[in-house]
Design an enzyme around this catalytic site. Structure first.
Site, PDB file in Angstrom:
ATOM      1  N   ASP A   1     -49.961 -10.820 -55.036  1.00  0.00           N
ATOM      2  CA  ASP A   1     -48.970 -10.020 -54.942  1.00  0.00           C
ATOM      3  C   ASP A   1     -49.907  -8.690 -54.626  1.00  0.00           C
ATOM      4  OD1 ASP A   1     -46.559 -11.489 -54.970  1.00  0.00           O
ATOM      5  OD2 ASP A   1     -48.101 -12.363 -56.417  1.00  0.00           O
TER       6      ASP A   1
ATOM      7  N   ASP B   1     -50.486 -13.534 -50.876  1.00  0.00           N
ATOM      8  CA  ASP B   1     -49.571 -12.590 -50.106  1.00  0.00           C
ATOM      9  C   ASP B   1     -50.738 -11.341 -50.818  1.00  0.00           C
ATOM     10  OD1 ASP B   1     -47.674 -13.703 -51.056  1.00  0.00           O
ATOM     11  OD2 ASP B   1     -46.008 -13.043 -52.625  1.00  0.00           O
TER      12      ASP B   1
ATOM     13  N   ASN C   1     -47.134 -17.101 -49.386  1.00  0.00           N
ATOM     14  CA  ASN C   1     -45.768 -17.235 -48.708  1.00  0.00           C
ATOM     15  C   ASN C   1     -45.747 -15.767 -47.602  1.00  0.00           C
ATOM     16  OD1 ASN C   1     -44.652 -15.442 -51.127  1.00  0.00           O
ATOM     17  ND2 ASN C   1     -43.011 -15.426 -50.041  1.00  0.00           N
ATOM     18  N   HIS C   2     -46.187 -14.766 -48.070  1.00  0.00           N
ATOM     19  CA  HIS C   2     -46.552 -14.187 -47.109  1.00  0.00           C
ATOM     20  C   HIS C   2     -47.777 -13.781 -46.274  1.00  0.00           C
ATOM     21  CE1 HIS C   2     -43.058 -10.814 -48.333  1.00  0.00           C
ATOM     22  NE2 HIS C   2     -43.462 -11.242 -48.995  1.00  0.00           N
TER      23      HIS C   2
ATOM     24  N   HIS D   1     -50.561  -7.293 -51.662  1.00  0.00           N
ATOM     25  CA  HIS D   1     -49.674  -6.941 -50.337  1.00  0.00           C
ATOM     26  C   HIS D   1     -49.522  -5.447 -49.882  1.00  0.00           C
ATOM     27  CE1 HIS D   1     -45.801  -9.357 -50.559  1.00  0.00           C
ATOM     28  NE2 HIS D   1     -46.505  -9.351 -51.905  1.00  0.00           N
TER      29      HIS D   1
END
Length: 118
Positions: free
Chosen positions: A12, A41, A73-74, A14
């Protein structure tokens, strides 16, 4: 990934390139005794999604046995169109380049990423 002294599991980020660089500075670069699993992610939300993704790709190229990249999922077309990565590419590279070349290449890249590690 062969047995090793340490394995760092990171997820994550991001698009937060400074965080990734800090992690690598603190944990050390990948090696036979210093493995990394990046749990997806990679993009969206942060301002450096493109640079973060390219850094992951380069790490995988340079240290193929020591770096595992797992799709989150990102990395989906839905999330990247809703949460900012597609827009980031348009701003950085222009609408035409992003839509016709860069974003489709990203979608092919993410399709090649595994959904789970072993």
């Amino acid at each position: 990934m062969p047995p090793r002294a340490r394995v760092h599991v990171v997820g994550d980020l991001h698009g937060q390139l400074p965080d990734l660089l800090h992690i690598l500075d603190d944990a050390g670069m990948p090696s036979a005794t210093n493995g990394f699993v990046f749990n997806g992610d990679f993009v969206d939300r942060g301002a450096w999604g493109c640079e973060t993704l390219l850094t992951f790709a380069l790490l995988k190229i340079c240290f193929p046995q020591d770096v595992i990249l797992i799709r989150g999922n990102h990395e989906s077309e839905f999330c990247t169109s809703c949460y900012g990565f597609e827009r980031e590419l348009k701003v950085k590279f222009g609408d035409a380049n992003a839509l016709h070349h860069i974003y489709p290449t990203f979608l092919k890249f993410r399709a090649a990423l595994p959904l789970a590690g072993k």
